[in-house]
Motif scaffolding. Sequence first.
Motif, mmCIF file in Angstrom:
data_model
loop_
_atom_site.group_PDB
_atom_site.id
_atom_site.type_symbol
_atom_site.label_atom_id
_atom_site.label_comp_id
_atom_site.label_asym_id
_atom_site.label_seq_id
_atom_site.Cartn_x
_atom_site.Cartn_y
_atom_site.Cartn_z
ATOM 1 N N TRP A 267 0.824 -1.199 0.000
ATOM 2 C CA TRP A 267 0.000 0.000 0.000
ATOM 3 C C TRP A 267 0.864 1.257 0.000
ATOM 4 N N GLU B 160 -7.110 1.876 -2.440
ATOM 5 C CA GLU B 160 -8.072 1.023 -1.751
ATOM 6 C C GLU B 160 -7.331 -0.055 -0.965
ATOM 7 N N LEU B 161 -7.390 0.064 0.325
ATOM 8 C CA LEU B 161 -6.830 -0.961 1.203
ATOM 9 C C LEU B 161 -8.006 -1.528 1.968
ATOM 10 N N ASP B 162 -8.160 -2.811 1.901
ATOM 11 C CA ASP B 162 -9.277 -3.460 2.576
ATOM 12 C C ASP B 162 -9.269 -3.053 4.052
ATOM 13 N N VAL B 163 -10.391 -2.562 4.530
ATOM 14 C CA VAL B 163 -10.501 -2.051 5.892
ATOM 15 C C VAL B 163 -10.108 -3.092 6.930
ATOM 16 N N ARG B 164 -10.301 -4.357 6.623
ATOM 17 C CA ARG B 164 -9.950 -5.380 7.622
ATOM 18 C C ARG B 164 -8.443 -5.455 7.854
ATOM 19 N N TYR B 165 -7.620 -4.936 6.927
ATOM 20 C CA TYR B 165 -6.174 -4.949 7.090
ATOM 21 C C TYR B 165 -5.630 -3.678 7.738
#
Length: 143
Positions: A11, A18-23
């Motif tokens: 990232w 867009e970074l997956d919120v879970r990460y």
Amino acid sequence: MSEGTALLLSWLRYGETELDVRYVPRAIDALDRLAADMVPLTAASEPGEVLDILHMVASTVQVELPEELGLTAYVSLLQPLPTHVLSMAAMEILRTHTWRTMPLPAEFLQSEAAREWGYVVVWLPQFIAHQRTRLARLLKPAT
């Protein structure tokens, strides 16, 4: 390297928007660990460590160390550098030092190793804080 760290590096490096919120929490944790790892790296050298490096340099260029007062000046001028930076500066000096004299403290302080370290200690905390803020924004719900 953990999956979270790998995702964070990806990232940061590639500027993915867009970074997956879970990460995100794991990415923030990785940044916090990086900041914590910097603390011991920035610690000033101990006087004995400075003396060991000076002895190595003097032995390599085959000269005597300065007398007590001069040695005290070397230690007080070089001690603020972390040991790993001082060691790299010494190696850099030994690669280029052509006279059979003890390098002056200024040669250590003006070495590329010392200059680059100066940039790192200013830039990295700012970078970590900026990226942490960026990541924290991803956790806030859109209104």
